[in-house]
Write an enzyme that holds these catalytic residues in place. Structure first.
Site, mmCIF file in Angstrom:
data_model
loop_
_atom_site.group_PDB
_atom_site.id
_atom_site.type_symbol
_atom_site.label_atom_id
_atom_site.label_comp_id
_atom_site.label_asym_id
_atom_site.label_seq_id
_atom_site.Cartn_x
_atom_site.Cartn_y
_atom_site.Cartn_z
ATOM 1 N N HIS A 19 -19.830 56.649 -119.781
ATOM 2 C CA HIS A 19 -20.777 57.965 -121.174
ATOM 3 C C HIS A 19 -22.140 57.991 -120.919
ATOM 4 O O HIS A 19 -23.171 58.840 -121.161
ATOM 5 C CB HIS A 19 -19.821 57.522 -122.027
ATOM 6 C CG HIS A 19 -17.937 57.559 -122.165
ATOM 7 N ND1 HIS A 19 -17.856 56.441 -122.816
ATOM 8 C CD2 HIS A 19 -17.599 58.009 -122.427
ATOM 9 C CE1 HIS A 19 -16.265 56.981 -123.262
ATOM 10 N NE2 HIS A 19 -15.722 57.836 -122.438
ATOM 11 N N LYS A 43 -3.493 59.256 -129.309
ATOM 12 C CA LYS A 43 -4.279 57.945 -129.092
ATOM 13 C C LYS A 43 -4.103 56.742 -130.126
ATOM 14 O O LYS A 43 -5.237 57.662 -131.068
ATOM 15 C CB LYS A 43 -5.693 57.826 -128.147
ATOM 16 C CG LYS A 43 -5.097 58.411 -126.668
ATOM 17 C CD LYS A 43 -6.413 58.634 -126.409
ATOM 18 C CE LYS A 43 -6.782 59.982 -124.607
ATOM 19 N NZ LYS A 43 -8.421 59.773 -124.832
ATOM 20 N N ARG A 92 -15.562 62.585 -113.175
ATOM 21 C CA ARG A 92 -15.463 61.171 -112.694
ATOM 22 C C ARG A 92 -15.085 61.356 -111.181
ATOM 23 O O ARG A 92 -15.368 62.348 -110.184
ATOM 24 C CB ARG A 92 -14.533 59.694 -112.948
ATOM 25 C CG ARG A 92 -16.012 59.576 -114.519
ATOM 26 C CD ARG A 92 -14.744 58.264 -114.897
ATOM 27 N NE ARG A 92 -13.464 59.594 -116.393
ATOM 28 C CZ ARG A 92 -12.524 58.755 -117.233
ATOM 29 N NH1 ARG A 92 -13.086 57.474 -117.470
ATOM 30 N NH2 ARG A 92 -12.066 59.941 -117.644
ATOM 31 N N SER A 130 -12.482 54.021 -120.312
ATOM 32 C CA SER A 130 -12.927 52.709 -121.454
ATOM 33 C C SER A 130 -11.271 52.284 -121.551
ATOM 34 O O SER A 130 -11.298 51.106 -121.891
ATOM 35 C CB SER A 130 -12.165 53.642 -123.448
ATOM 36 O OG SER A 130 -13.819 54.501 -123.334
HETATM 37 P P1 ADP Z 1 -11.164 61.859 -123.849
HETATM 38 O O1 ADP Z 1 -10.417 61.789 -124.528
HETATM 39 O O2 ADP Z 1 -11.447 63.318 -124.307
HETATM 40 O O3 ADP Z 1 -11.059 62.037 -122.114
HETATM 41 P P2 ADP Z 1 -13.197 60.004 -123.326
HETATM 42 O O4 ADP Z 1 -13.687 59.160 -124.182
HETATM 43 O O5 ADP Z 1 -12.493 59.221 -122.563
HETATM 44 O O6 ADP Z 1 -12.494 60.622 -124.313
HETATM 45 O O7 ADP Z 1 -13.756 60.761 -122.690
HETATM 46 C C1 ADP Z 1 -15.096 61.608 -122.643
HETATM 47 C C2 ADP Z 1 -15.913 62.136 -121.701
HETATM 48 O O8 ADP Z 1 -16.629 61.038 -120.862
HETATM 49 C C3 ADP Z 1 -15.687 62.856 -120.713
HETATM 50 O O9 ADP Z 1 -15.871 64.064 -120.364
HETATM 51 C C4 ADP Z 1 -15.042 61.968 -119.801
HETATM 52 O O10 ADP Z 1 -14.882 63.320 -117.739
HETATM 53 C C5 ADP Z 1 -16.424 61.608 -119.941
HETATM 54 N N1 ADP Z 1 -16.255 59.886 -118.773
HETATM 55 C C6 ADP Z 1 -15.635 59.599 -119.658
HETATM 56 N N2 ADP Z 1 -15.716 57.899 -118.733
HETATM 57 C C7 ADP Z 1 -17.338 58.168 -117.829
HETATM 58 C C8 ADP Z 1 -17.714 57.644 -116.604
HETATM 59 N N3 ADP Z 1 -17.156 56.622 -116.069
HETATM 60 N N4 ADP Z 1 -18.448 58.758 -116.147
HETATM 61 C C9 ADP Z 1 -18.556 60.079 -116.507
HETATM 62 N N5 ADP Z 1 -17.884 60.276 -117.395
HETATM 63 C C10 ADP Z 1 -16.784 59.766 -118.056
#
Ligand code: ADP
Length: 161
Positions: A19, A43, A92, A130
Site C-alpha cells: 500500500h 469483512k 498486483r 493484508s
Molecule cells: P480492498 O479491500 O479495497 O481491496 P485493500 O486494503 O486490500 O482494500 O487494498 C487497497 C488498495 O491497495 C487496492 O488498490 C489494492 O490493489 C492495493 N494494494 C493492496 N496490496 C498491495 C500491494 N502489495 N501492492 C500494491 N497495491 C496493493
C-alpha cells in the site's frame, strides 16, 4: 492551477509496504492524496478504524501531501464531496484485474468525471496482502520486511500469547 487530488481507498487492515509503495508514488504524481479507509465492507476487520488511522498516519508521516480519512457509503460519492480528480488503486497480479475492472466500470457509470488510476506494484510486493501478513503474524512469522515498523509492533501486540 487547481490542485489535483487523488483518493486512495481500501481496507488497510493493516497498511502494508505494498500500500505504502502506491501511496508514496501516487504522492509524487498528484498534489494531494487522501488515504480513505472504507468503513462499509462486509469483512470483519482485525484493527478498528481508529487503529488503522493511527497506523497509516504513522507510516505516512514523512509524506507531507498525504492525509488519512474514513469514507462511509459509496466511494464515488465520497470522492465527489472531496472534489477529487482521481481514485488511485494498486494492481498486483493478474488476479486483481477482473475485480478492479468491475469496480472501475461501475464507478465510471455512477460518476463519469472521476477517473480511476492504476499503478503497478513494485515486483517485490506482488504477492503481499493484508490478509497474508495477518496470517503470518498470527503464527509468529517474520513480517519485518512486509510492513512498516509501527504495524509490525501493532501486529505483535494483537497476537501476543
Ligand atoms: P480492498 O479491500 O479495497 O481491496 P485493500 O486494503 O486490500 O482494500 O487494498 C487497497 C488498495 O491497495 C487496492 O488498490 C489494492 O490493489 C492495493 N494494494 C493492496 N496490496 C498491495 C500491494 N502489495 N501492492 C500494491 N497495491 C496493493
Amino acid at each position: 492551477m487547481e490542485k489535483k487530488l487523488a483518493i486512495c481507498p481500501g481496507s488497510f487492515d493493516p497498511i502494508t509496504n505494498g500500500h505504502l509503495d502506491i501511496i508514496r508514488r501516487g504522492a509524487t504524481i498528484f498534489d494531494d492524496v487522501i488515504v480513505a479507509i472504507a468503513n462499509n465492507t462486509a469483512k470483519a476487520p482485525l484493527f478498528s478504524v481508529e487503529e488503522r488511522i493511527y497506523l497509516i498516519e504513522e507510516a505516512t508521516k514523512d509524506i507531507p501531501n498525504v492525509t488519512v480519512d474514513v469514507s462511509e457509503g459509496l466511494l464515488v460519492d465520497y470522492a465527489s464531496q472531496q472534489n477529487a480528480h482521481a481514485i488511485l488503486r494498486g494492481l498486483r497480479a493478474v488476479s486483481d484485474f477482473e475485480y478492479e475492472m468491475q469496480i472501475t466500470s461501475m464507478n465510471k457509470k455512477l460518476e463519469p468525471h472521476i477517473e480511476t488510476f492504476f499503478m503497478m506494484t513494485n515486483n517485490q510486493y506482488s504477492f503481499l496482502s493484508s490478509s497474508i501478513v495477518k496470517e503470518v503474524a498470527q503464527y509468529d512469522g517474520n513480517i519485518a520486511s512486509l510492513v512498516p515498523k509501527v504495524v509490525e509492533e501493532a501486529l505483535l501486540e494483537k497476537f501476543k500469547k
